[in-house]
Design a protein around this motif. Structure first.
Motif, short mmCIF file in Angstrom:
data_model
loop_
_atom_site.label_atom_id
_atom_site.label_comp_id
_atom_site.label_asym_id
_atom_site.label_seq_id
_atom_site.Cartn_x
_atom_site.Cartn_y
_atom_site.Cartn_z
N ARG A 325 53.28 31.93 47.13
CA ARG A 325 51.84 31.74 47.31
C ARG A 325 51.22 31.06 46.09
NH1 ARG A 325 47.72 33.81 44.96
NH2 ARG A 325 49.11 35.15 43.75
N THR A 351 44.53 34.15 48.70
CA THR A 351 45.48 33.58 49.64
C THR A 351 45.43 32.06 49.58
OG1 THR A 351 43.90 33.53 51.46
CG2 THR A 351 45.18 35.56 51.16
N GLU A 353 45.04 30.12 52.12
CA GLU A 353 43.95 29.68 52.98
C GLU A 353 42.62 29.68 52.24
OE1 GLU A 353 46.19 31.92 53.71
OE2 GLU A 353 47.37 30.85 55.23
N LYS A 357 40.09 26.45 51.15
CA LYS A 357 38.66 26.35 51.45
C LYS A 357 37.86 26.08 50.18
CE LYS A 357 34.91 28.73 53.86
NZ LYS A 357 33.93 28.37 52.85
#
Length: 402
Positions: A325, A351, A353, A357
């Motif tokens: 990660r 994370t 994700e 963003k």
């Protein structure tokens, strides 16, 4: 229950007995999660509450040891009672004075051992994980601690540092006579019985007890609390119908199962639970390059060998996934020359994700600023004739064009 207590003697109000019957606490409380262990700070605070008329403190010891810094603090506090308050401090080894507990025993102006008591000395140990420089520093720290322990033993023992160091290297167990011969004790008494007070499950995590002393030390261990299973319910025997007018009663052996159930309820022998020792846990975790925090938590959990293997496997898998990660986040931000921001997000545990963003938002704002910065500034300016320009350049008065 506290592992020490003060008890004033009615026959001698100027004397007080101090009972030290369990593990010596401080950092070991956090690592092993022991209950009822008092820190050296609490011990020193309790010493301050002894009435001024008391001139003799008798310390009775039955302990497998524990934190060496806590023991050194207690020993120094007891010695200070002699130096600053003029009190007499005597130590008595009622059962076991092992490891750090032997350091406290040295605080007495006179050290007395029961004829069936034992004293054990060994080198200090610690848990260390890190690079070579950090491990060397940890070893140097242990060497310094070892020197302070030797100096404390020399409060009593006439042996030189090298001789005491050899006893520590060999993890030496001494009977009362052997302790007196080496100068660690001054006298022995007969018929002194130490109350069984040490939890064997706790002691097993602090010291390893040699087989030749196991039976003797077991006498000083209290039986661990065991929840007795419910007694087996034996059904009533079915009545036997016999054709004779006066049938003789049929007696079935129903007493045997009851006896067996009671046997199961009996407490098990006083032995340590089959748990992995702290030193083995440290080695196994260090071999897998796991963190100090994980090692401390694992030692506190006191797992079995099977449980330890499962814990390590799960943690290795978690660490590998976390590394994947973090690498993905670093690579994502590195493409846009934002390595520092990526490193911070990787360390924060966000994370991939969420990191994506955030990167999108940052890029949008940065691109807007770049575009706005390239826009030309449009202003309406007055157009001058060449005569006006000449006049301005030469400092002369402007002339009207004809």
């Amino acid at each position: 229950m506290s592992w020490f207590k003060f008890e004033a003697k009615a026959e001698d109000p100027a004397a007080v007995d101090l009972q030290l019957y369990d593990v010596i606490g401080d950092w070991i409380d956090d690592i092993f999660g022991f209950d009822g262990v008092t820190t050296a700070k609490s011990f020193v605070a309790a010493l301050a509450e002894i009435p001024e008329n008391v001139n003799t403190i008798r310390v009775r010891i039955n302990s497998p040891g524990g934190d060496v810094f806590g023991a050194a603090t207690i020993a120094n506090a007891l010695r200070d009672q002699q130096l600053s308050k003029g009190r007499k401090v005597e130590t008595f080894v009622d059962g076991l004075a092992a490891s750090a507990a032997s350091v406290i025993a040295m605080a007495g102006s006179k050290v007395t051992m029961a004829d069936n008591a034992l004293m054990m000395v060994h080198n200090p140990w610690t848990a260390a994980v890190g690079n070579p420089a950090e491990l060397r520093k940890a070893a140097e720290t242990l060497d310094g601690v070892r020197d302070t322990i030797i100096a404390t033993y020399q409060w009593h023992s006439p042996l030189d540092a090298k001789e005491i160091g050899k006893l520590m290297d060999e993890e030496t167990w001494m009977s009362a006579d052997e302790a007196i011969a080496n100068g660690f004790a001054d006298a022995k008494v007969e018929g002194l019985a130490a109350a069984a007070s040490i939890d064997p499950r706790v002691a097993a995590r602090v010291i390893a007890i040699p087989e030749q002393y196991a039976a003797r030390v077991a006498a000083w261990f209290k039986a661990p609390e065991v929840e007795a299973p419910a007694a087996e319910v034996v059904p009533e025997p079915e009545p036997v119908v016999v054709a004779e007018p006066e049938p003789e009663p049929v007696v079935e052996a129903v007493a045997v199962p009851v006896v067996e159930a009671r046997a199961v309820m009996a407490p098990p022998p006083v032995v340590a639970e089959p748990l992995v020792e702290a030193s083995e846990i440290v080695r196994a975790c260090a071999d897998s390059k796991l963190s100090v925090e994980f090692i401390e938590a694992t030692v506190a959990a006191s797992p079995t060998r099977e449980g330890l293997a499962a814990r390590i496997a799960a943690e290795v898998d978690r660490v590998a996934k976390d590394a994947t990660r973090a690498d993905a986040i670093r690579a994502m931000y590195g493409k846009y020359n934002m390595a520092k921001i990526g490193e911070g997000l990787a360390a924060a545990g966000v994370t991939v994700e969420v990191a994506g963003k955030i990167l999108t938002d940052i890029k949008a704002q940065r691109d807007t600023v770049t575009i706005d910065g390239t826009l030309p500034t449009v202003t309406k300016q007055k157009v001058l004739s060449y005569r006006e320009v000449y006049a301005l350049q030469n400092g002369g008065a402007q002339t009207k064009e004809k």
